[in-house]
Design a protein around this motif. Structure first.
Motif, PDB file in Angstrom:
ATOM      1  N   ARG A 115       5.101 -19.983  65.774  1.00 16.98           N
ATOM      2  CA  ARG A 115       5.020 -21.447  65.790  1.00 16.98           C
ATOM      3  C   ARG A 115       3.969 -21.949  64.812  1.00 16.98           C
ATOM      4  N   ARG A 116       3.031 -21.093  64.441  1.00 16.76           N
ATOM      5  CA  ARG A 116       1.898 -21.502  63.625  1.00 16.76           C
ATOM      6  C   ARG A 116       2.090 -21.204  62.139  1.00 16.76           C
ATOM      7  N   HIS A 117       3.166 -20.538  61.818  1.00 11.81           N
ATOM      8  CA  HIS A 117       3.450 -20.234  60.415  1.00 11.81           C
ATOM      9  C   HIS A 117       3.609 -21.547  59.635  1.00 11.81           C
ATOM     10  N   PRO A 118       3.134 -21.607  58.396  1.00 15.97           N
ATOM     11  CA  PRO A 118       3.258 -22.844  57.618  1.00 15.97           C
ATOM     12  C   PRO A 118       4.695 -23.344  57.469  1.00 15.97           C
ATOM     13  N   GLU A 119       5.664 -22.454  57.572  1.00 18.42           N
ATOM     14  CA  GLU A 119       7.060 -22.863  57.422  1.00 18.42           C
ATOM     15  C   GLU A 119       7.750 -23.132  58.754  1.00 18.42           C
ATOM     16  N   ALA A 120       6.999 -23.034  59.864  1.00 19.12           N
ATOM     17  CA  ALA A 120       7.582 -23.306  61.177  1.00 19.12           C
ATOM     18  C   ALA A 120       7.782 -24.810  61.356  1.00 19.12           C
ATOM     19  N   THR A 121       8.732 -25.150  62.234  1.00 18.81           N
ATOM     20  CA  THR A 121       8.999 -26.545  62.576  1.00 18.81           C
ATOM     21  C   THR A 121       8.679 -26.753  64.047  1.00 18.81           C
ATOM     22  N   VAL A 122       7.702 -27.609  64.320  1.00 21.63           N
ATOM     23  CA  VAL A 122       7.276 -27.869  65.694  1.00 21.63           C
ATOM     24  C   VAL A 122       7.547 -29.335  66.000  1.00 21.63           C
ATOM     25  N   ASP A 123       8.416 -29.596  66.986  1.00 21.09           N
ATOM     26  CA  ASP A 123       8.815 -30.983  67.231  1.00 21.09           C
ATOM     27  C   ASP A 123       7.904 -31.712  68.200  1.00 21.09           C
ATOM     28  N   ALA A 124       7.096 -30.973  68.972  1.00 15.89           N
ATOM     29  CA  ALA A 124       6.143 -31.600  69.891  1.00 15.89           C
ATOM     30  C   ALA A 124       4.963 -30.653  70.024  1.00 15.89           C
ATOM     31  N   HIS A 125       3.774 -31.161  69.798  1.00 14.12           N
ATOM     32  CA  HIS A 125       2.597 -30.305  69.767  1.00 14.12           C
ATOM     33  C   HIS A 125       1.947 -30.182  71.134  1.00 14.12           C
ATOM     34  N   GLN A 126       1.199 -29.078  71.307  1.00 16.15           N
ATOM     35  CA  GLN A 126       0.431 -28.872  72.518  1.00 16.15           C
ATOM     36  C   GLN A 126      -0.725 -29.862  72.586  1.00 16.15           C
ATOM     37  N   THR A 127      -1.369 -29.928  73.748  1.00 21.97           N
ATOM     38  CA  THR A 127      -2.539 -30.783  73.875  1.00 21.97           C
ATOM     39  C   THR A 127      -3.626 -30.309  72.908  1.00 21.97           C
ATOM     40  N   LEU A 128      -4.537 -31.220  72.581  1.00 19.81           N
ATOM     41  CA  LEU A 128      -5.595 -30.890  71.640  1.00 19.81           C
ATOM     42  C   LEU A 128      -6.430 -29.704  72.140  1.00 19.81           C
ATOM     43  N   ALA A 129      -6.704 -29.668  73.453  1.00 24.19           N
ATOM     44  CA  ALA A 129      -7.505 -28.575  74.011  1.00 24.19           C
ATOM     45  C   ALA A 129      -6.812 -27.236  73.826  1.00 24.19           C
ATOM     46  N   ARG A 130      -5.509 -27.181  74.097  1.00 32.89           N
ATOM     47  CA  ARG A 130      -4.774 -25.921  73.955  1.00 32.89           C
ATOM     48  C   ARG A 130      -4.683 -25.509  72.493  1.00 32.89           C
ATOM     49  N   ARG A 131      -4.566 -26.482  71.609  1.00 34.93           N
ATOM     50  CA  ARG A 131      -4.505 -26.152  70.180  1.00 34.93           C
ATOM     51  C   ARG A 131      -5.825 -25.561  69.688  1.00 34.93           C
ATOM     52  N   TYR A 132      -6.951 -26.156  70.128  1.00 32.48           N
ATOM     53  CA  TYR A 132      -8.250 -25.626  69.722  1.00 32.48           C
ATOM     54  C   TYR A 132      -8.478 -24.227  70.275  1.00 32.48           C
ATOM     55  N   LEU A 133      -8.098 -24.021  71.539  1.00 36.68           N
ATOM     56  CA  LEU A 133      -8.244 -22.694  72.131  1.00 36.68           C
ATOM     57  C   LEU A 133      -7.339 -21.694  71.410  1.00 36.68           C
ATOM     58  N   GLY A 134      -6.147 -22.132  71.047  1.00 37.49           N
ATOM     59  CA  GLY A 134      -5.248 -21.261  70.300  1.00 37.49           C
ATOM     60  C   GLY A 134      -5.800 -20.908  68.939  1.00 37.49           C
ATOM     61  N   ASP A 135      -6.397 -21.878  68.271  1.00 40.31           N
ATOM     62  CA  ASP A 135      -7.011 -21.616  66.968  1.00 40.31           C
ATOM     63  C   ASP A 135      -8.138 -20.593  67.089  1.00 40.31           C
ATOM     64  N   GLY A 136      -8.938 -20.734  68.141  1.00 38.13           N
ATOM     65  CA  GLY A 136     -10.040 -19.800  68.353  1.00 38.13           C
ATOM     66  C   GLY A 136      -9.545 -18.394  68.621  1.00 38.13           C
ATOM     67  N   PHE A 137      -8.449 -18.287  69.383  1.00 42.27           N
ATOM     68  CA  PHE A 137      -7.901 -16.965  69.670  1.00 42.27           C
ATOM     69  C   PHE A 137      -7.374 -16.301  68.404  1.00 42.27           C
ATOM     70  N   VAL A 138      -6.661 -17.056  67.576  1.00 44.65           N
ATOM     71  CA  VAL A 138      -6.130 -16.489  66.336  1.00 44.65           C
ATOM     72  C   VAL A 138      -7.270 -16.046  65.424  1.00 44.65           C
ATOM     73  N   TRP A 139      -8.324 -16.850  65.343  1.00 41.47           N
ATOM     74  CA  TRP A 139      -9.499 -16.484  64.533  1.00 41.47           C
ATOM     75  C   TRP A 139     -10.057 -15.137  64.992  1.00 41.47           C
ATOM     76  N   LEU A 140     -10.171 -14.962  66.326  1.00 40.62           N
ATOM     77  CA  LEU A 140     -10.710 -13.718  66.860  1.00 40.62           C
ATOM     78  C   LEU A 140      -9.750 -12.557  66.624  1.00 40.62           C
ATOM     79  N   ALA A 141      -8.459 -12.795  66.827  1.00 43.07           N
ATOM     80  CA  ALA A 141      -7.471 -11.730  66.638  1.00 43.07           C
ATOM     81  C   ALA A 141      -7.455 -11.237  65.192  1.00 43.07           C
ATOM     82  N   HIS A 142      -7.631 -12.142  64.247  1.00 46.99           N
ATOM     83  CA  HIS A 142      -7.673 -11.734  62.840  1.00 46.99           C
ATOM     84  C   HIS A 142      -8.793 -10.729  62.576  1.00 46.99           C
ATOM     85  N   ARG A 143      -9.872 -10.851  63.327  1.00 55.11           N
ATOM     86  CA  ARG A 143     -11.043 -10.007  63.093  1.00 55.11           C
ATOM     87  C   ARG A 143     -11.012  -8.709  63.897  1.00 55.11           C
TER      88      ARG A 143
END
Length: 254
Positions: A115-143
């Motif tokens: 869902r986070r790929h630049p070419e993905a199409t998302v028609d309705a986004h998660q809440t801001l809190a869930r998006r921030y937590l998701g961003d933090g998880f991806v940052w950690l997973a990358h490392r």
């Protein structure tokens, strides 16, 4: 010749109408040998509401967790390709077909919907809190993980049956963090992994708690990294494992 595909749909307290519509859409639009619904702890009326679907329904009276349910479903399949999609229907049939394609043609061992790929199409986004937590998880997973993705947790993935044989004995996570462990182990045993941008529809009524389950996911990520490093013969992680009680893999649990 096209590979035979079996699909598992893990379900806990599903919206019956939504799940029924999703299964029918998958049947109409995809070439699937079987759809197997792994139904945990159903409330009254749910099994009856799903009984007429063009799918096998396996019901257990307790909640196993998403990972345990998918594992049980995969173990019951005998197809060339094993796939799963979440019961909320957030990944439409066309996108699931795109996830299946590179595994069916032998291009990759594991295909991961994103869902986070630049070419993905998302028609309705998660809440801001869930998006921030998701961003933090991806940052950690990358490392922490060898496999570098935009999205580790999207509820749609497909794996070649031979690749499943390579990872199945190394999966322990019974809950929603199973996806992360699958990807970590796939990288550790040198499977090829492709990330597929999808069309994705956010669904209300998730059983995931953003804060509590994010903490659990972070712990599971560290554990997945440990198991992957151990498979890579890391002396440190092998020594750490030797000091702990040996757990049973999901495929060994009854």
């Amino acid at each position: 010749m096209s590979s035979a595909v079996g699909l598992v749909v893990p379900a806990y307290r599903p919206d019956v109408d939504r799940l029924a519509a999703y299964v029918r859409s998958l049947r109409e639009n995809l070439d699937l040998v079987t759809i197997r619904i792994e139904l945990d702890a159903p409330v009254d009326g749910v099994p009856a509401g799903l009984a007429d679907l063009p799918a096998e329904i396996h019901t257990v009276p307790y909640r196993r967790g998403k990972g345990a349910a998918i594992t049980a479903g995969f173990e019951a399949l005998s197809t060339d390709v094993l796939a799963f999609a979440d019961a909320d229907g957030a990944t439409p049939a066309d996108s699931l077909a795109e996830i299946l394609a590179p595994v069916r043609d032998g291009t990759v061992d594991l295909a991961v919907g994103s869902r986070r790929h630049p070419e993905a199409t998302v028609d309705a986004h998660q809440t801001l809190a869930r998006r921030y937590l998701g961003d933090g998880f991806v940052w950690l997973a990358h490392r922490l993980l060898e496999v570098d993705l935009y999205d580790y947790q999207c509820g749609a993935k497909a794996i070649d049956a031979a690749a499943w044989e390579a990872v199945r004995q190394h999966l322990y996570e019974p809950g929603f963090a199973w996806d992360v462990e699958l990807i970590a182990i796939a990288g550790a045993v040198d499977l090829s992994v492709a990330e597929i941008p999808i069309e994705w529809h956010d669904r209300p009524g998730s059983t995931v708690s953003p804060v509590r389950d994010s903490l659990r996911l972070a712990r599971a990520l560290v554990t997945a990294r440990h198991r992957a490093k151990r498979l890579r013969d890391s002396r440190l992680h092998t020594a750490l494992a030797a000091r702990r009680d040996e757990e049973s893999a999901l495929v060994e649990q009854k």
